[in-house]
Design an enzyme around this catalytic site. Structure first.
Site, mmCIF file in Angstrom:
data_model
loop_
_atom_site.group_PDB
_atom_site.id
_atom_site.type_symbol
_atom_site.label_atom_id
_atom_site.label_comp_id
_atom_site.label_asym_id
_atom_site.label_seq_id
_atom_site.Cartn_x
_atom_site.Cartn_y
_atom_site.Cartn_z
ATOM 1 N N LYS A 173 62.722 39.707 89.159
ATOM 2 C CA LYS A 173 63.884 40.295 89.826
ATOM 3 C C LYS A 173 63.594 40.657 91.267
ATOM 4 C CE LYS A 173 66.749 42.016 86.068
ATOM 5 N NZ LYS A 173 67.414 43.188 85.490
ATOM 6 N N LYS B 64 67.110 31.000 82.052
ATOM 7 C CA LYS B 64 67.833 31.854 81.111
ATOM 8 C C LYS B 64 69.314 31.937 81.497
ATOM 9 C CE LYS B 64 67.155 36.351 81.434
ATOM 10 N NZ LYS B 64 66.685 37.747 81.334
ATOM 11 N N LYS C 105 73.770 36.852 83.891
ATOM 12 C CA LYS C 105 74.965 37.388 84.542
ATOM 13 C C LYS C 105 74.971 37.087 86.030
ATOM 14 C CE LYS C 105 74.913 41.551 81.683
ATOM 15 N NZ LYS C 105 74.422 42.919 81.612
HETATM 16 P P1 AMP Z 1 71.163 42.823 79.952
HETATM 17 O O1 AMP Z 1 72.418 42.159 80.236
HETATM 18 O O2 AMP Z 1 70.030 42.336 80.810
HETATM 19 O O3 AMP Z 1 71.261 44.313 79.883
HETATM 20 O O4 AMP Z 1 70.775 42.359 78.476
HETATM 21 C C1 AMP Z 1 71.392 42.883 77.324
HETATM 22 C C2 AMP Z 1 70.770 42.264 76.091
HETATM 23 O O5 AMP Z 1 71.053 40.862 76.052
HETATM 24 C C3 AMP Z 1 69.246 42.407 76.034
HETATM 25 O O6 AMP Z 1 68.849 42.675 74.700
HETATM 26 C C4 AMP Z 1 68.753 41.055 76.469
HETATM 27 O O7 AMP Z 1 67.493 40.751 75.925
HETATM 28 C C5 AMP Z 1 69.835 40.126 75.915
HETATM 29 N N1 AMP Z 1 69.952 38.887 76.710
HETATM 30 C C6 AMP Z 1 70.296 38.783 78.016
HETATM 31 N N2 AMP Z 1 70.306 37.491 78.418
HETATM 32 C C7 AMP Z 1 69.957 36.752 77.330
HETATM 33 C C8 AMP Z 1 69.786 35.343 77.084
HETATM 34 N N3 AMP Z 1 70.014 34.441 78.031
HETATM 35 N N4 AMP Z 1 69.419 34.958 75.836
HETATM 36 C C9 AMP Z 1 69.222 35.865 74.855
HETATM 37 N N5 AMP Z 1 69.360 37.197 75.010
HETATM 38 C C10 AMP Z 1 69.722 37.647 76.227
#
Ligand code: AMP
Ligand code: TRP
Length: 333
Positions: free
Chosen positions: A114, A198, A201
């Site tokens: 990041k 990956k 967002k």
């Molecule tokens: P975040 O949006 O970074 O707060 O992620 C929220 C949850 O979604 C966390 O448990 C992440 O590990 C999961 N997550 C985010 N992006 C992915 C992805 N591309 N594949 C699988 N899990 C994801």
């Protein structure tokens, strides 16, 4: 015995299929098991580790709550709240940052990703982010933490912090060392445009992800445009070697239909990609459109979303303020 579940999602917009398949789908399953006590947190303090527009942040907090509820988390059964509403998270993070070691944090790969090339310009919060995450979990004595694969390292750090705190202060088992709950297969959903990245967002191209607010046409269009390769559909797992896009799309199919990868491969072995894509979009439309429609409906009722959060904050605060009081006593305040 039931589990004590804690997990968090950042309110940074564009919740997508990766969030759903990697995390939220599992939240719903855990919520539905009446033996579990679940807490799902909208981690707004984590969100501001990178610059946020205050108006957008407020909107995204509501959207994350709406997504939780629309996906099937019942706010009467599980606690849904936002992190900044409970002061113990910030207090706990400070105390734990005096327990965690620089060397531990220096190994965190998410920070390196990041922060990018210019680490000097990253916020201190982005660096100490995993300590706040540890505070989130440890304040609630969580036994299990459902997350996507990318959070594994942060959970290991959380376990180290809990153990060091217990050792340093001679309080056996006071901070509970949590277990990660990470799906064995398809725990990382990749970008539709690049199978080595990956699904995220923050990716500029909206075509790289299925958002949980996408409508039918958007989903069909994104799957149609999703990257594949010139080879035909694989006939075995071995044939997926070196084909990250095919692997990702088949993985999404398998995950959504609760089939194994082998069964999914067999099913499409004699098809071409366009037939497979048609079935995949139909499946996605079936699962995602009802969620998307429910999110849009819930977003129209802001007062319901706000009062859900407020109730959640009250319940979470009761638990966390007790724990932080004990932490402070142990530390000697
Ligand atoms: P975040 O949006 O970074 O707060 O992620 C929220 C949850 O979604 C966390 O448990 C992440 O590990 C999961 N997550 C985010 N992006 C992915 C992805 N591309 N594949 C699988 N899990 C994801
Ligand atoms: N760091 C997690 C992510 O980006 C979000 C998060 C914050 C979290 N606190 C947490 C996840 C506590 C699980 C438990 O996805």
């Amino acid at each position: 015995m039931g589990k004590k579940i804690f997990s968090g999602v950042q309110p940074t917009g564009n919740l997508h299929l990766g969030n759903y398949l990697g995390a939220i789908k599992n939240f719903v399953k855990l919520n539905n098991d009446t033996a579990n006590e679940c807490i799902f947190c909208v981690v707004d303090l984590h969100a501001i580790t990178v610059k946020q527009d205050p108006k957008e942040l407020k909107k995204n907090i509501r959207e994350t709550v709406a997504t939780f509820i629309a996906s099937g988390i019942d706010p009467k059964k599980s606690i849904i709240f936002n992190q900044s509403g409970v002061a113990a998270h910030s207090e706990g993070a400070w105390i734990l940052s005096c327990v965690a070691r620089m060397g531990w944090l220096n190994r965190m790969t998410q920070f390196k990703e990041k922060a990018g090339k210019d680490k000097e310009k990253a916020s201190i919060g982005l660096y100490s982010y995993p300590i706040l995450m540890a505070a989130d979990i440890l304040l609630y004595d969580a036994t299990h933490v459902p997350v996507g694969d990318d959070q594994k390292q942060h959970l290991e750090l959380c376990r180290d912090i809990a153990q060091k705190f217990n050792n340093d202060f001679g309080v056996v088992d006071f901070l509970k060392v949590p277990e990660p709950l990470i799906q064995k297969e398809f725990s990382r959903i990749m970008s539709l445009k690049d199978g080595s990245k990956k699904m995220s967002k923050s990716e500029l191209s909206d075509l790289s992800r299925i958002n949980l607010t996408d409508d039918k046409d958007q989903i069909i269009n994104k799957i149609k445009k999703a990257k594949t390769d010139p080879l035909s559909m694989p006939k075995s797992i071995n044939e997926l070697e070196g084909r990250p896009e095919a692997q990702n799309l088949l993985g999404i199919f398998a995950n959504l239909s609760n089939l194994t990868l082998e069964t999914s491969i067999e099913r499409f072995a004699s098809n071409n990609f366009s037939d497979f894509k048609k079935e995949l979009s139909a499946l996605l439309v079936n699962k995602i459109v009802p969620i998307s429609e429910e999110i849009k409906k819930l977003l129209k009722d802001q007062s319901y979303l706000d009062s859900t959060l407020l109730e959640g904050v009250e319940k979470a605060d009761k638990i966390a303020s007790k724990k932080i009081k004990n932490i402070k006593e142990i530390v000697g305040f």
